[in-house]
Design a protein around this motif. Structure first.
Motif, PDB file in Angstrom:
ATOM      1  N   GLU A 192       0.750 -10.575  -4.260  1.00  0.00           N
ATOM      2  CA  GLU A 192      -0.092  -9.559  -5.035  1.00  0.00           C
ATOM      3  C   GLU A 192       0.881  -8.160  -5.227  1.00  0.00           C
ATOM      4  OE1 GLU A 192      -4.184  -9.269  -4.629  1.00  0.00           O
ATOM      5  OE2 GLU A 192      -4.547 -11.544  -4.176  1.00  0.00           O
ATOM      6  N   ARG A 193       0.640  -7.786  -6.336  1.00  0.00           N
ATOM      7  CA  ARG A 193       1.219  -6.466  -6.434  1.00  0.00           C
ATOM      8  C   ARG A 193       0.438  -5.270  -5.815  1.00  0.00           C
ATOM      9  NH1 ARG A 193       1.630  -5.125 -12.512  1.00  0.00           N
ATOM     10  NH2 ARG A 193       2.819  -7.173 -12.580  1.00  0.00           N
ATOM     11  N   PHE A 194       1.271  -4.460  -4.943  1.00  0.00           N
ATOM     12  CA  PHE A 194       0.805  -3.472  -4.336  1.00  0.00           C
ATOM     13  C   PHE A 194      -0.044  -3.770  -3.234  1.00  0.00           C
ATOM     14  CE2 PHE A 194       1.086  -1.882  -8.777  1.00  0.00           C
ATOM     15  CZ  PHE A 194       1.984  -0.968  -8.566  1.00  0.00           C
ATOM     16  N   TYR A 195      -0.046  -5.236  -2.789  1.00  0.00           N
ATOM     17  CA  TYR A 195      -0.884  -5.401  -1.641  1.00  0.00           C
ATOM     18  C   TYR A 195       0.202  -5.382  -0.285  1.00  0.00           C
ATOM     19  CZ  TYR A 195      -3.789  -8.115   1.754  1.00  0.00           C
ATOM     20  OH  TYR A 195      -4.497  -8.230   2.874  1.00  0.00           O
ATOM     21  N   SER A 196      -0.101  -4.891   0.736  1.00  0.00           N
ATOM     22  CA  SER A 196       0.784  -4.644   1.817  1.00  0.00           C
ATOM     23  C   SER A 196      -0.022  -4.221   3.175  1.00  0.00           C
ATOM     24  CB  SER A 196       1.502  -3.158   1.696  1.00  0.00           C
ATOM     25  OG  SER A 196       2.113  -3.169   2.682  1.00  0.00           O
ATOM     26  N   LEU A 197       0.610  -4.938   4.402  1.00  0.00           N
ATOM     27  CA  LEU A 197      -0.050  -4.732   5.552  1.00  0.00           C
ATOM     28  C   LEU A 197       0.622  -3.605   6.169  1.00  0.00           C
ATOM     29  CD1 LEU A 197      -0.034  -8.470   6.905  1.00  0.00           C
ATOM     30  CD2 LEU A 197      -2.113  -7.205   5.901  1.00  0.00           C
ATOM     31  N   PRO A 198      -0.238  -2.698   7.107  1.00  0.00           N
ATOM     32  CA  PRO A 198       0.480  -1.769   7.942  1.00  0.00           C
ATOM     33  C   PRO A 198       1.637  -2.133   8.769  1.00  0.00           C
ATOM     34  CG  PRO A 198      -1.944  -1.831   8.052  1.00  0.00           C
ATOM     35  CD  PRO A 198      -1.810  -3.165   7.478  1.00  0.00           C
TER      36      PRO A 198
END
Length: 474
Positions: A423-429
């Motif tokens: 997904e666009r702009f979905y990120s994990l730390p």
């Protein structure tokens, strides 16, 4: 009902009715046409005989001349002629001559000699100076037994001294009529069938072109990547171009609006951090603290630059409907380039690298996009690989597809995040900093894979994470 079927049915009805009407009309005209031609020949024959018989009739030597013997011999002739595929084995003309009162003086059949024919239409009208002809059935119950009679006057100057009649049975014309009708039936049926075949092909082509346009419009409405179908035929090609232009304008408008909202949202956090640090720097503070705020501003500035660059790269591939080039791209060479660009980071973390890609394996696609996609995968893997960890590149051929995989040793991806990674702009730390990335890397890779007709898969494996990129083989 599909439009192609409706067009064909209308065409079928029009061609069928028109063909049936024309064929039926021509068939009805064959019989009278043949008889008219025969009558015209009988007229010529009767007039020729009238000139030949004039002197003998005038002198009263008609019965004593050679004509009776000649007519008898004529009736016994067997022509054995082949006329348009029909064999003629006997003569069919009957000839008789009457005097000025209508009494038969000479008959080639010998059945009417001495009889009064003055009331028969051919003799009666001719003796009155008119055109004499009649058609009489030999058997009143059989319409095919009719015989055509045509007479011509035998004149002495302007005086009619007798009549010669030439007769031909219509039954002798029937083989020619039937042959013409049969040939015309086959030819007409063939032309109608050919017309229907052409109509069917035209309907199939038109409905096929409309189906292509429909599928294209449906794919566009669902947000899928689709190429404009190639259509030939004037208005259809113009319609396809109009649909493409409308799509480009609408997508461009929506795309710009969506990206403005997205960019505005994503820029809020780093801009707020930069603004806050700048306000604090206006006051007095220890040099160490000042240096920390300056570093924060530089870090957030770099984050903004990275965000903008990745958004531009993503926009580049999302708006494209196809590849600009399709060339063989050696995968091992591509992996080596990506590793070389990250050499400093790899050495600093002390990572182990295993490039198991065979030198002969090549993907078919656009080199620039594949290099960027691989750089994103490697950058993402480096973020989650602990110091001293392992990175392994591998590739295998599966029919016409080539699977390039990247394994990185590290923590497993949480189950709740697996379905949202692209997904666009979905990120994990990130484990090293606790901060999130732009969330555009894997989304970019997925778009590149779609442009190449491939796919991206991310999943947990024993001891780490495995990412596979499926591409067409060269």
């Amino acid at each position: 009902m599909p439009i192609g079927v409706r067009i064909f049915l209308v065409y079928f009805l029009f061609v069928g009715l028109a063909g049936w009407f024309v064929l039926s009309t021509v068939m009805d005209e064959i019989r009278p046409g043949v008889r008219q031609s025969t009558e015209e020949t009988l007229v010529d024959t009767a007039n020729l005989l009238a000139e030949i018989l004039r002197d003998d009739l005038k002198s009263g030597r008609l019965a004593q001349g050679r004509l009776p013997e000649l007519l008898k011999a004529y009736g016994q002739r067997q022509p054995q002629a082949q006329i348009w595929g029909v064999e003629k084995s006997a003569v069919n003309h009957r000839i008789y001559v009457t005097d000025a009162k209508g009494i038969v003086l000479l008959d080639s059949s010998g059945v009417a000699l001495g009889q009064d024919y003055s009331r028969w239409n051919d003799v009666y009208r001719t003796l009155r100076g008119e055109y004499g002809a009649r058609s009489t059935r030999e058997d009143p119950q059989d319409e095919d037994s009719s015989v055509m009679y045509v007479a011509a006057p035998i004149k002495d100057g302007q005086q009619i001294i007798g009549v010669v009649s030439v007769a031909k049975p219509n039954r002798s014309l029937q083989p020619y009529i039937e042959r013409s009708q049969t040939r015309l039936t086959w030819l007409g049926t063939g032309l109608i069938a050919l017309g229907l075949l052409v109509g069917g092909l035209l309907s199939w082509w038109l409905s096929g072109s409309l189906r292509k346009l429909t599928r294209y419009a449906q794919a566009v409405s669902q947000g899928q990547r689709a190429e404009l179908p190639t259509l030939r035929g004037g208005e259809l090609a113009q319609l396809a171009e109009a649909v493409q232009k409308m799509r480009t304008e609408l997508e461009g408008k929506d795309y710009v609006e969506q990206y403005v909202h997205t960019l505005t949202h994503e820029l809020k956090s780093p801009l707020a951090a930069i603004r806050g640090a700048a306000e604090l720097l206006e006051g007095e503070m220890p040099a160490e603290q000042r240096q920390r705020f300056v570093a924060n501003i530089a870090s957030e500035g770099a984050r903004l630059q990275q965000l903008i660059e990745r958004l531009l790269n993503l926009a580049l591939v999302e708006q494209r409907q196809g590849l600009e080039e399709q060339v063989p791209v050696p995968l091992r060479e591509l992996v080596d380039e990506a590793l070389h660009s990250q050499a400093v980071r790899i050495e600093a973390a002390g990572l182990q690298i295993d490039n198991s890609v065979e030198p002969h394996l090549s993907a078919l696609g656009e080199r620039f996009l594949l290099r960027q996609a691989l750089a994103n995968l490697l950058d993402n893997a480096l973020d989650f690989t602990p110091p001293g960890g392992l990175l392994r590149f591998a590739a295998q051929l599966d029919g016409a597809q080539l699977e390039l995989s990247l394994y990185n040793q590290g923590p497993a991806i949480p189950d709740y995040a697996l379905a949202r990674l692209t997904e666009r702009f979905y990120s994990l730390p990130r484990p090293s900093s606790g901060r999130k990335s732009t969330g555009l890397g894997l989304n970019f890779v997925q778009e590149v894979a779609g442009l190449h007709g491939g796919a991206l898969q991310v999943g947990n494996v024993a001891g780490g994470v495995r990412v596979s990129l499926t591409l067409p083989s060269a």
